[in-house]
Design an enzyme around this catalytic site. Structure first.
Site, PDB file in Angstrom:
ATOM      1  N   ASP A  33       0.817  -1.218   0.000  1.00  0.00           N
ATOM      2  CA  ASP A  33       0.000   0.000   0.000  1.00  0.00           C
ATOM      3  C   ASP A  33       0.847   1.263   0.000  1.00  0.00           C
ATOM      4  O   ASP A  33       0.579   2.198  -0.759  1.00  0.00           O
ATOM      5  CB  ASP A  33      -0.949  -0.012   1.202  1.00  0.00           C
ATOM      6  CG  ASP A  33      -1.858  -1.224   1.199  1.00  0.00           C
ATOM      7  OD1 ASP A  33      -2.533  -1.445   0.188  1.00  0.00           O
ATOM      8  OD2 ASP A  33      -1.882  -1.963   2.203  1.00  0.00           O
ATOM      9  N   GLU A 143      -8.672  -2.646   4.989  1.00  0.00           N
ATOM     10  CA  GLU A 143      -8.129  -2.174   6.267  1.00  0.00           C
ATOM     11  C   GLU A 143      -9.071  -1.163   6.916  1.00  0.00           C
ATOM     12  O   GLU A 143      -9.269  -1.171   8.138  1.00  0.00           O
ATOM     13  CB  GLU A 143      -6.750  -1.547   6.042  1.00  0.00           C
ATOM     14  CG  GLU A 143      -5.686  -2.560   5.679  1.00  0.00           C
ATOM     15  CD  GLU A 143      -4.398  -1.917   5.190  1.00  0.00           C
ATOM     16  OE1 GLU A 143      -3.367  -2.590   5.237  1.00  0.00           O
ATOM     17  OE2 GLU A 143      -4.439  -0.753   4.733  1.00  0.00           O
TER      18      GLU A 143
END
Length: 247
Positions: A33, A143
């Protein structure tokens, strides 16, 4: 994917303009990410973007991957090693506790790990103040929904450019952007302690969370885990509770 990337890049530029700042800063962990975000912010601001390596007992593998990400994105970088800072600060906290108040093993591990994330956040904001930049977050849709981030740690940011993208979509974006293959394919880990992986800690996989977010059928056990995580971490996504006086 080209269209999606260009939309994000334009959005990043607009956020900087609206905030009246000069550019963007992100912490580079060596994970997927932050690698994608590093590439995106460098595309948006080639001369006013900064990637910061923030090792705290960080493995050589993750540190090498972070350096590879910096090289592949072309972003300006610096390294701030916080290992000794964390060691000193956490030792001082623990030494201040009475014996009866000492951390149990599970809490000790978690508190120490969360302190790592919060020290990194504080460092990024100190640098952001110096350069007049915004701090860019790296949370993806999985997330964010499960609350798999540290409140006031990696969740302590100004903007979230990839928060609506599933982990698989972020992986596809990484390939398009030219993120190093070993970063794209590695097991996701916040590097909170030796051998830690996101999926082992969560008890389910990113693929399963992605499927749930897309409305697909998943095993009941995984559904229970995901929904329990979402409920338990609502405080991370919601605004702060405020007491309102009666008028």
């Amino acid at each position: 994917m080209e269209k999606q990337v260009e939309q994000i890049v334009q959005w990043l530029r607009e956020q900087v303009k609206q905030a009246g700042v000069k550019g963007l800063v992100v912490g580079i962990s060596g994970g997927l990410d932050s690698a994608v975000v590093s590439h995106l912010i460098h595309r948006a601001f080639p001369d006013n973007s900064l990637g910061v390596l923030l090792p705290i007992y960080t493995s050589d593998e993750n540190l090498d991957d972070a350096k590879q990400v910096a090289q592949s994105s072309g972003i300006q970088t610096m390294t701030v090693d916080l290992t000794d800072t964390h060691k000193t600060m956490y030792a001082e906290i623990k030494s201040s506790l009475n014996e009866s108040d000492a951390f149990i093993e599970e809490n000790d591990k978690l508190a120490g790990a969360n302190l790592r994330a919060r020290l990194r956040m504080s460092t990024l904001y100190a640098l952001a103040t110096n350069y007049n930049y915004l701090v860019v977050g790296t949370d993806n849709a999985a997330e964010w929904y499960t609350g798999y981030f540290t409140k006031y740690g990696d969740g302590g940011v100004d903007i979230l450019p990839i928060v609506e993208f599933t982990k698989q979509e972020v992986r596809e974006m990484a390939k398009y952007l030219g993120v190093p293959e070993q970063v794209v394919e590695k097991k996701p880990s916040a590097d909170l302690w030796e051998g830690q992986t996101d999926e082992d800690e969560m008890g389910t996989s990113y693929d399963t969370i992605d499927a749930y977010l897309k409305g697909e059928q998943i095993p009941d056990r995984d559904k229970e885990i995901i929904e329990a995580m979402h409920k338990k971490t609502a405080h991370k996504r919601d605004g702060l509770p405020q007491f309102h006086r009666e008028k």
